[in-house]
Design a protein around this motif. Structure first.
Motif, PDB file in Angstrom:
ATOM      1  N   GLY A  62      -4.469  32.781  51.677  1.00 58.63           N
ATOM      2  CA  GLY A  62      -5.583  33.618  51.244  1.00 58.63           C
ATOM      3  C   GLY A  62      -5.184  34.701  50.262  1.00 58.63           C
ATOM      4  O   GLY A  62      -5.995  35.137  49.451  1.00 58.63           O
ATOM      5  N   GLY A  94      -9.186  22.746  59.800  1.00 58.74           N
ATOM      6  CA  GLY A  94      -8.732  23.989  59.189  1.00 58.74           C
ATOM      7  C   GLY A  94      -7.551  24.607  59.900  1.00 58.74           C
ATOM      8  O   GLY A  94      -7.108  24.139  60.950  1.00 58.74           O
ATOM      9  N   ASP A  98      -5.310  32.963  60.504  1.00 61.29           N
ATOM     10  CA  ASP A  98      -6.444  33.598  59.827  1.00 61.29           C
ATOM     11  C   ASP A  98      -6.179  33.890  58.355  1.00 61.29           C
ATOM     12  O   ASP A  98      -7.118  34.062  57.581  1.00 61.29           O
ATOM     13  N   LYS A  99      -4.925  33.959  57.964  1.00 61.25           N
ATOM     14  CA  LYS A  99      -4.581  34.275  56.578  1.00 61.25           C
ATOM     15  C   LYS A  99      -4.637  33.041  55.674  1.00 61.25           C
ATOM     16  O   LYS A  99      -4.473  33.151  54.466  1.00 61.25           O
ATOM     17  N   LYS A 101      -6.630  29.393  54.331  1.00 64.95           N
ATOM     18  CA  LYS A 101      -7.970  28.838  54.126  1.00 64.95           C
ATOM     19  C   LYS A 101      -7.892  27.317  54.075  1.00 64.95           C
ATOM     20  O   LYS A 101      -6.946  26.755  53.530  1.00 64.95           O
ATOM     21  N   LYS A 102      -8.923  26.685  54.605  1.00 65.04           N
ATOM     22  CA  LYS A 102      -8.976  25.225  54.580  1.00 65.04           C
ATOM     23  C   LYS A 102      -9.292  24.742  53.170  1.00 65.04           C
ATOM     24  O   LYS A 102      -9.925  25.456  52.384  1.00 65.04           O
ATOM     25  N   THR A 103      -8.861  23.536  52.868  1.00 67.88           N
ATOM     26  CA  THR A 103      -9.074  22.974  51.533  1.00 67.88           C
ATOM     27  C   THR A 103     -10.165  21.906  51.523  1.00 67.88           C
ATOM     28  O   THR A 103     -10.741  21.638  50.482  1.00 67.88           O
TER      29      THR A 103
END
Length: 175
Positions: A62, A94, A98-99, A101-103
């Motif tokens: 992120g 995902g 938390d840091k 991001k899913k692609t």
């Protein structure tokens, strides 16, 4: 006479050294055996833990926008029958961090996976095409995320993307 006296002293010293060496070695051996004890782990490894392996799933950081691996423990039994679909579904779900991001876009489904020699063919639902078109890196991150994740299997050297059973130009990987 002096010669006999020297030989006798030398003989006595030799006997003292041999006896002292014998007891010294015996003492050292006992001390070493007392130090060697059977190792008992603090916690036994459960059957569940022994069946797990670590896989790397690639997601976008992120902060930097770069693809980074996230290690995940996976039960080997889940990888036996459909390993590529399992990893694709983990990518779809995902990251846990938390840091990251899913692609792969939400609601994407993996319809089928199979290998053609050393190429993995993945058939996704059309939802995969709903990635963020405004983000210039979104498409490349999606492709690389899947490719990096799947090529950790030694038998896979390339990945081909299908959308609803048809090769899609938008996700075609140029070689």
């Amino acid at each position: 006479m002096e010669n006999k006296k020297t030989i006798t002293i030398f003989g006595i010293l030799l006997i003292i050294i041999l006896v002292g060496g014998f007891f010294g070695i015996k003492y050292a051996k006992n001390k070493t055996q007392n130090k060697i004890k059977e190792y008992t782990p603090e916690q036994e490894i459960t059957d569940e833990q022994s069946r797990q392996t670590i896989v790397s799933l690639f997601f976008v950081d992120g902060e930097t926008g770069q693809l980074v691996p996230e290690a995940r423990l996976v039960d080997i039994k889940e990888l036996v029958n459909l390993p590529y679909e399992k990893l694709a579904n983990l990518l779809i779900d995902g990251p846990k961090n938390d840091k990251l991001k899913k692609t792969i876009p939400d609601n994407t489904k993996i319809l089928k996976s199979y290998t053609d020699k050393d190429c993995l063919v993945l058939d996704f639902s059309s939802d995969i095409l709903s990635f963020d078109k405004e983000d210039k890196n979104a498409k490349q991150n999606l492709i690389n995320s899947v490719v990096y994740t799947m090529t950790q299997f030694t038998e896979i050297n390339s990945v081909k993307f299908l959308v609803d059973g048809v090769e899609n130009e938008e996700l075609k990987i140029s070689t």
